[in-house]
Design an enzyme around this catalytic site. Structure first.
Site: not given
Ligand code: ACO
Length: 429
Positions: A268, A307, A363
């Site tokens: 987050h 996201h 971010d």
């Molecule tokens: N890099 C690579 N792969 C990713 C990323 C990423 N940053 N984010 C999601 N994926 C992939 C997952 O591995 C998954 O792949 P799969 O279907 O092959 O298993 C798919 O995309 C869906 O991912 P989920 O985890 O289901 O997506 P969710 O909506 O739960 O997660 C999150 C959102 C937590 C923000 C995620 O994208 C992430 O971890 N991003 C990196 C951390 C980040 O930048 N956080 C800031 C968020 S913005 C904020 O808080 C202001």
């Protein structure tokens, strides 16, 4: 039969049920009527991490994640970032309307005159270890305000609430700056009532031996834009925490301290810190393809990408991407920006990211700008918490005034043990 309804057939019994559809939702309690026997509890929905559950009705922030739209109280984020300042936006988020001149001046005056913190709060900060993370200090001191202002427990009194809202918005930059200066071993710089909210924060952070610390107008403006972009983002992890803790009628300082805890997590508010660490690890543009390969192999995630809600370019990231060169003109260039732009270009062309709708989030660029402004990475989540305070408080207020709301209390699906008798220790296997 009403047309705006859902008909559900329970194949266990062959019975059909009606659930009304309102605002694209059905009330989860409508499922409770679906039973196999009169003493059955009834059906619940199972939704870990609230992937498809609306927990409230809200009038504050609108997001269309597919189209990349973000509005506060109906105003597009792009217009607010261009034309408003943080305090005006905070007023809008809290009150629903932009202030007129008189309302604006009264609000800004009330905030700036509450920026001073009690000397005991300052002493509290001083007793943290020299290497304490400023987010931990912020969380603790905001929680401690609950003991400084016991009247804040009167959460049903609108006048008391108003004072706490002004206090928290006013004092959180002071707490944040003091937490930073403590970690640097620097003397605290007290608030300056002559300055704007953001200029005052920058002088509390960075003033050293100068008689008067001059805040560069471009950097003051950039801080306002960053604060506007982070002021609210509807029902995310920290905001849901604020509402959940507030729903037990805890005072707003306890609820905000809990929200700060939620924001502290790397998924987050900690993500921009992780972005910067990632860009440092990549080191140079030539290393990007190899890094992307490792992300695709599942070794780690590309920080600042993806996201839960945006399945398109995060509009806040777009604003920051455009703002970045303006900042670097004043502060000097940062090689991290070149790596970030190239990383973004390659990722946006790669099928792994395209097929999963993974775009840069806010971010991705905020960390590079914060660094250029002189903030250490440990302050990044703190810089998120300061402006988000307005959003948390607006959501808390809305929750308190919403007659649909009760104490937050999710259900569970119990998959544990059948009931069994206690066995004394000598008789256990
Ligand atoms: N890099 C690579 N792969 C990713 C990323 C990423 N940053 N984010 C999601 N994926 C992939 C997952 O591995 C998954 O792949 P799969 O279907 O092959 O298993 C798919 O995309 C869906 O991912 P989920 O985890 O289901 O997506 P969710 O909506 O739960 O997660 C999150 C959102 C937590 C923000 C995620 O994208 C992430 O971890 N991003 C990196 C951390 C980040 O930048 N956080 C800031 C968020 S913005 C904020 O808080 C202001």
């Amino acid at each position: 039969m009403p047309s705006d309804s859902l008909t559900i057939t329970d194949n266990r019994t062959g019975k059909t049920y009606e659930a009304p559809i309102e605002n694209g939702t059905i009330p989860a309690m409508a499922l409770r009527q679906i039973k196999v026997a009169p003493d059955d509890f009834g059906i619940m929905s199972y939704d870990p991490a609230y992937m498809n559950t609306a927990s409230c009705k809200s009038r504050i922030t609108f997001i269309n994640g597919e189209k990349g739209i973000l509005n506060y109280r109906g105003y597009p984020i792009e217009q607010l970032a261009e034309k408003s300042d943080y305090l005006e936006t905070a007023y809008l988020i809290l009150n629903g309307e932009l202030p007129n001149k008189e309302q604006h001046d009264k609000w800004a005056d009330a905030i700036i005159h509450r920026t001073m913190i009690h000397e005991d709060a300052k002493d509290l900060i001083s007793v943290f270890r020299y290497d304490a993370h400023p987010m931990g200090i912020l969380l603790s001191t905001v929680g401690a305000f609950s003991t400084f202002y016991p009247e804040s427990k009167q959460i049903h009194d609108p006048e008391v609430r108003e004072v706490q809202i002004e206090r928290l918005i006013a004092k959180i930059p002071t707490l944040a700056a003091f937490a930073y200066r403590h970690s640097m071993g620097l003397p605290y710089v007290y608030p300056d009532y002559e300055l704007s909210y953001t200029a005052n924060f920058l002088q509390m952070m960075f003033k050293k031996g100068e008689r008067t610390y001059k805040v560069h107008p471009v950097l003051e403006r950039v801080m306002d834009v960053l604060f506007i972009l982070h002021a609210d983002h509807e029902q995310n992890c920290s905001t849901s925490t604020m509402r959940a803790v507030g729903s037990s009628e805890a005072d707003p300082y306890c609820a905000a301290a809990a929200a700060i805890g939620a924001l502290y997590g790397p998924l987050h508010g900690g993500a921009n810190e992780m972005v910067l660490r990632m860009l440092r690890e990549i080191g140079k543009v030539e290393n990007i393809p190899g890094y992307i390969q490792r992300v695709k192999a599942g070794d780690f995630r590309l920080m600042g990408f993806g996201h839960r809600v945006y399945k398109n370019y995060d509009p806040r990231a777009r604003i920051l991407r455009e703002l970045a060169p303006e900042v670097f003109e004043v502060t000097g260039t940062n090689p991290m920006l070149d790596i970030a732009i190239e990383l973004e270009r390659i990722a946006l062309e790669d099928d792994y990211f395209v097929s999963r709708n993974l775009y840069p989030n806010v971010d991705f660029y905020s960390g590079i700008i914060y660094q250029a402004l002189g903030f250490p990475v440990a302050m990044f989540p703190v810089l998120f918490a300061i402006p988000r305070t307005a959003g948390w408080l607006a959501q808390w207020l809305e929750m308190l005034q919403d007659s649909d709301q009760r104490i937050a209390r999710p259900r569970q699906v119990y998959i544990g043990y059948d009931e069994r008798d206690y066995v004394s220790i000598g008789k256990r296997d």
